[in-house]
Design a protein around this motif. Structure first.
Motif, PDB file in Angstrom:
ATOM      1  N   PHE A  87     -66.820  18.516  46.653  1.00  0.00           N
ATOM      2  CA  PHE A  87     -66.965  17.066  46.542  1.00  0.00           C
ATOM      3  C   PHE A  87     -65.678  16.500  45.964  1.00  0.00           C
ATOM      4  CE2 PHE A  87     -68.675  18.946  42.679  1.00  0.00           C
ATOM      5  CZ  PHE A  87     -68.057  18.213  41.665  1.00  0.00           C
ATOM      6  N   SER A  88     -65.499  15.203  46.112  1.00  0.00           N
ATOM      7  CA  SER A  88     -64.327  14.534  45.560  1.00  0.00           C
ATOM      8  C   SER A  88     -64.610  14.087  44.142  1.00  0.00           C
ATOM      9  CB  SER A  88     -63.956  13.306  46.408  1.00  0.00           C
ATOM     10  OG  SER A  88     -63.613  13.727  47.714  1.00  0.00           O
ATOM     11  N   GLY A  89     -63.691  14.404  43.252  1.00  0.00           N
ATOM     12  CA  GLY A  89     -63.792  13.929  41.881  1.00  0.00           C
ATOM     13  C   GLY A  89     -63.209  12.532  41.781  1.00  0.00           C
ATOM     14  N   ASP A  97     -59.301  20.549  43.423  1.00  0.00           N
ATOM     15  CA  ASP A  97     -60.436  20.986  44.231  1.00  0.00           C
ATOM     16  C   ASP A  97     -61.647  20.969  43.309  1.00  0.00           C
ATOM     17  OD1 ASP A  97     -62.121  22.053  46.120  1.00  0.00           O
ATOM     18  OD2 ASP A  97     -61.199  24.038  46.146  1.00  0.00           O
ATOM     19  N   CYS A  98     -62.617  20.131  43.602  1.00  0.00           N
ATOM     20  CA  CYS A  98     -63.815  19.995  42.762  1.00  0.00           C
ATOM     21  C   CYS A  98     -65.014  20.534  43.531  1.00  0.00           C
ATOM     22  CB  CYS A  98     -64.068  18.528  42.421  1.00  0.00           C
ATOM     23  SG  CYS A  98     -62.748  17.771  41.464  1.00  0.00           S
ATOM     24  N   GLY A  99     -65.881  21.249  42.821  1.00  0.00           N
ATOM     25  CA  GLY A  99     -67.045  21.762  43.510  1.00  0.00           C
ATOM     26  C   GLY A  99     -68.006  22.515  42.622  1.00  0.00           C
ATOM     27  N   LEU A 100     -69.084  22.945  43.257  1.00  0.00           N
ATOM     28  CA  LEU A 100     -70.070  23.814  42.623  1.00  0.00           C
ATOM     29  C   LEU A 100     -69.927  25.188  43.260  1.00  0.00           C
ATOM     30  CD1 LEU A 100     -73.241  21.510  42.749  1.00  0.00           C
ATOM     31  CD2 LEU A 100     -71.650  21.824  40.841  1.00  0.00           C
ATOM     32  N   VAL A 101     -70.058  26.206  42.439  1.00  0.00           N
ATOM     33  CA  VAL A 101     -70.018  27.587  42.907  1.00  0.00           C
ATOM     34  C   VAL A 101     -71.363  28.209  42.575  1.00  0.00           C
ATOM     35  CG1 VAL A 101     -68.920  29.841  42.611  1.00  0.00           C
ATOM     36  CG2 VAL A 101     -67.520  27.757  42.558  1.00  0.00           C
TER      37      VAL A 101
END
Length: 173
Positions: A87-89, A97-101
């Motif tokens: 997702f965009s921060g 690079d923004c996200g969930l892992v």
């Protein structure tokens, strides 16, 4: 003279009558909502919003995706048990690079080197690092440029991490 400890005998000593306390409707609604699966991460919303420079409502939407793994928005990877949600921060982290892992319980992540600084907010599960450190929900882990390590998700439940990565990682082997 020894003192004798008083004891409570339910047949002899009746409890005095009392009026049960009832929570306010607002408190009751908040407590019940916090027990619902779709609000499991409500306690992280404010911190998540600050880390990713996002409004709280957008943060709730993103955290809501954690309940759909794998599902809409999640991307599978060549590593079995690893799913990513990008997702965009906000403006402060717009180039990261923004996200969930999401890493399945017991799954290892290979040895890698950080080519940029990385912030990891543990949301669920346990991250067991090759350094011997172990992190739990609520922990914020920062990996500096040049850091090398491998890790695994604990055996009890999947690992869910919110990540801000300034750069990339390089798989070492």
């Amino acid at each position: 003279m020894a003192s004798r400890r008083p004891t409570w005998d339910p047949e002899e000593d009746a409890m005095p009558p009392f009026e049960p306390l009832r929570p306010s409707d607002a408190l009751r609604a908040r407590v019940l909502a916090s027990a619902q699966p779709d609000s499991r991460f409500e306690g992280f919303v404010g911190r998540f919003a600050r880390i990713f420079d996002l409004p709280e409502e957008r943060s709730r939407e993103i955290l809501g995706a954690a309940h759909t793994v794998p599902g809409q928005g999640w991307v599978g990877t060549p590593l079995p048990g690893l799913h990513l949600y990008h997702f965009s921060g906000g403006p402060r982290v717009a180039t990261a690079d923004c996200g969930l892992v999401h890493l399945a319980a017991g799954t290892p992540f290979p040895l890698h080197r950080h080519l940029g600084r990385e912030w990891n907010l543990i949301l669920a599960g346990q991250l067991e690092n090759s350094s011997g450190d172990s992190w739990l929900p609520g922990d914020l882990v920062v990996n500096e440029i040049g850091t090398e390590h491998h890790y695994r998700a604990g055996d009890a439940e999947p690992l869910l991490v919110a990540v801000v990565l300034e750069g990339a990682i390089e798989i070492v082997r």
